[in-house]
Design a protein around this motif. Structure first.
Motif, mmCIF file in Angstrom:
data_model
loop_
_atom_site.group_PDB
_atom_site.id
_atom_site.type_symbol
_atom_site.label_atom_id
_atom_site.label_comp_id
_atom_site.label_asym_id
_atom_site.label_seq_id
_atom_site.Cartn_x
_atom_site.Cartn_y
_atom_site.Cartn_z
ATOM 1 N N MET A 1 0.864 -1.276 -0.354
ATOM 2 C CA MET A 1 -0.086 0.064 0.078
ATOM 3 C C MET A 1 0.852 1.097 0.042
ATOM 4 O O MET A 1 1.911 1.278 0.775
ATOM 5 N N PRO A 2 0.507 1.998 -0.854
ATOM 6 C CA PRO A 2 1.348 3.360 -1.028
ATOM 7 C C PRO A 2 1.249 4.480 0.394
ATOM 8 O O PRO A 2 0.161 4.215 0.843
ATOM 9 N N LEU A 3 2.442 5.182 0.577
ATOM 10 C CA LEU A 3 2.112 6.041 1.606
ATOM 11 C C LEU A 3 1.492 7.386 1.075
ATOM 12 O O LEU A 3 2.020 7.527 0.107
ATOM 13 N N PHE A 4 0.296 7.495 1.924
ATOM 14 C CA PHE A 4 -0.270 8.920 0.943
ATOM 15 C C PHE A 4 0.613 9.954 1.736
ATOM 16 O O PHE A 4 0.560 10.178 3.088
ATOM 17 N N ASP A 5 0.700 10.888 0.819
ATOM 18 C CA ASP A 5 1.383 12.285 1.426
ATOM 19 C C ASP A 5 0.517 13.228 1.738
ATOM 20 O O ASP A 5 1.228 14.135 2.246
ATOM 21 N N SER A 6 -0.500 13.075 1.648
ATOM 22 C CA SER A 6 -1.750 14.076 2.296
ATOM 23 C C SER A 6 -3.044 13.339 2.538
ATOM 24 O O SER A 6 -3.250 12.343 2.106
ATOM 25 N N TYR A 7 -3.769 14.119 3.314
ATOM 26 C CA TYR A 7 -5.066 13.585 3.674
ATOM 27 C C TYR A 7 -5.847 13.586 2.249
ATOM 28 O O TYR A 7 -6.888 12.627 2.139
ATOM 29 N N GLU A 8 -5.735 14.677 1.363
ATOM 30 C CA GLU A 8 -6.322 14.751 0.324
ATOM 31 C C GLU A 8 -5.805 13.457 -0.694
ATOM 32 O O GLU A 8 -6.873 12.952 -1.468
ATOM 33 N N ALA A 9 -4.732 13.080 -0.749
ATOM 34 C CA ALA A 9 -4.459 11.739 -1.354
ATOM 35 C C ALA A 9 -5.135 10.599 -1.070
ATOM 36 O O ALA A 9 -5.586 9.778 -1.875
ATOM 37 N N ALA A 10 -5.316 10.460 0.348
ATOM 38 C CA ALA A 10 -6.083 9.269 0.849
ATOM 39 C C ALA A 10 -7.426 9.679 0.560
ATOM 40 O O ALA A 10 -8.325 8.682 -0.040
ATOM 41 N N SER A 11 -8.115 10.667 0.520
ATOM 42 C CA SER A 11 -9.313 10.897 -0.014
ATOM 43 C C SER A 11 -9.700 10.728 -1.380
ATOM 44 O O SER A 11 -10.566 9.900 -1.826
ATOM 45 N N ASP A 12 -8.607 11.106 -2.260
ATOM 46 C CA ASP A 12 -9.014 10.725 -3.566
ATOM 47 C C ASP A 12 -8.893 9.185 -3.836
ATOM 48 O O ASP A 12 -9.491 8.637 -4.801
ATOM 49 N N TRP A 13 -7.887 8.356 -3.133
ATOM 50 C CA TRP A 13 -7.865 6.950 -3.352
ATOM 51 C C TRP A 13 -9.425 6.669 -2.970
ATOM 52 O O TRP A 13 -9.788 5.452 -3.677
ATOM 53 N N TYR A 14 -9.895 6.939 -1.762
ATOM 54 C CA TYR A 14 -11.041 6.315 -1.258
ATOM 55 C C TYR A 14 -12.231 6.701 -2.333
ATOM 56 O O TYR A 14 -13.024 5.736 -2.590
ATOM 57 N N ALA A 15 -12.296 7.742 -2.854
ATOM 58 C CA ALA A 15 -13.354 8.154 -3.809
ATOM 59 C C ALA A 15 -13.221 7.499 -5.015
ATOM 60 O O ALA A 15 -14.235 7.134 -5.712
ATOM 61 N N ALA A 16 -12.087 6.985 -5.552
ATOM 62 C CA ALA A 16 -11.801 6.221 -6.727
ATOM 63 C C ALA A 16 -11.813 4.561 -6.498
ATOM 64 O O ALA A 16 -11.931 3.989 -7.412
ATOM 65 N N SER A 17 -11.927 4.280 -5.270
ATOM 66 C CA SER A 17 -11.955 2.900 -4.941
ATOM 67 C C SER A 17 -13.206 2.130 -4.842
ATOM 68 O O SER A 17 -14.449 2.850 -4.690
ATOM 69 N N ASP A 18 -13.244 0.712 -4.930
ATOM 70 C CA ASP A 18 -14.340 0.253 -4.831
ATOM 71 C C ASP A 18 -15.142 0.260 -3.551
ATOM 72 O O ASP A 18 -16.284 -0.345 -3.198
ATOM 73 N N TYR A 19 -14.515 0.474 -2.630
ATOM 74 C CA TYR A 19 -14.870 0.429 -1.130
ATOM 75 C C TYR A 19 -15.794 1.603 -1.071
ATOM 76 O O TYR A 19 -16.535 1.779 -0.006
ATOM 77 N N LYS A 20 -15.923 2.821 -1.679
ATOM 78 C CA LYS A 20 -16.725 3.751 -1.692
ATOM 79 C C LYS A 20 -18.307 3.317 -1.720
ATOM 80 O O LYS A 20 -19.050 3.781 -0.921
ATOM 81 N N ASP A 21 -18.448 2.298 -2.544
ATOM 82 C CA ASP A 21 -19.708 1.769 -2.572
ATOM 83 C C ASP A 21 -20.097 0.371 -1.827
ATOM 84 O O ASP A 21 -21.002 -0.142 -1.770
ATOM 85 N N MET A 22 -19.307 0.317 -0.892
ATOM 86 C CA MET A 22 -19.259 -1.179 0.041
ATOM 87 C C MET A 22 -20.359 -0.854 1.139
ATOM 88 O O MET A 22 -20.713 0.186 1.459
ATOM 89 N N ALA A 23 -20.841 -1.837 1.258
ATOM 90 C CA ALA A 23 -22.036 -1.798 2.534
ATOM 91 C C ALA A 23 -21.233 -1.729 3.811
ATOM 92 O O ALA A 23 -21.081 -2.870 4.415
ATOM 93 N N TRP A 24 -21.214 -0.582 4.403
ATOM 94 C CA TRP A 24 -20.205 -0.551 5.639
ATOM 95 C C TRP A 24 -21.213 -0.794 6.935
ATOM 96 O O TRP A 24 -22.513 -0.789 6.686
ATOM 97 N N TYR A 25 -20.770 -0.821 8.067
ATOM 98 C CA TYR A 25 -21.517 -0.885 9.232
ATOM 99 C C TYR A 25 -22.188 0.324 9.845
ATOM 100 O O TYR A 25 -21.860 1.425 9.098
#
Length: 67
Positions: A1-25
């Motif tokens: 897993m890459p090191l995210f150099d900013s909160y925004e980079a981690a946010s961009d990863w999440y927004a583009a990931s399949d986890y965005k649509d996951m049924a969370w708790y």
């Protein structure tokens, strides 16, 4: 897993990931996962490992999410 150099980079990863649509708790907050990914992304071997660690930290069973 890459090191995210900013909160925004981690946010961009999440927004583009399949986890965005996951049924969370109930009570899941995207910001918690993004912050966890930002702080701990480089500590994990891939996205699934990162998500499983996040779920364990939240008291959830990763197996219930197919991880």
């Amino acid at each position: 897993m890459p090191l995210f150099d900013s909160y925004e980079a981690a946010s961009d990863w999440y927004a583009a990931s399949d986890y965005k649509d996951m049924a969370w708790y109930d009570g899941f907050e995207e910001e918690q996962l993004i912050e966890f990914a930002y702080r701990h992304g480089s500590d994990h071997d891939g996205e699934e490992d990162l998500i499983a660690a996040f779920l364990r930290e939240q008291g959830e069973d990763p197996g219930e999410y197919g991880l």
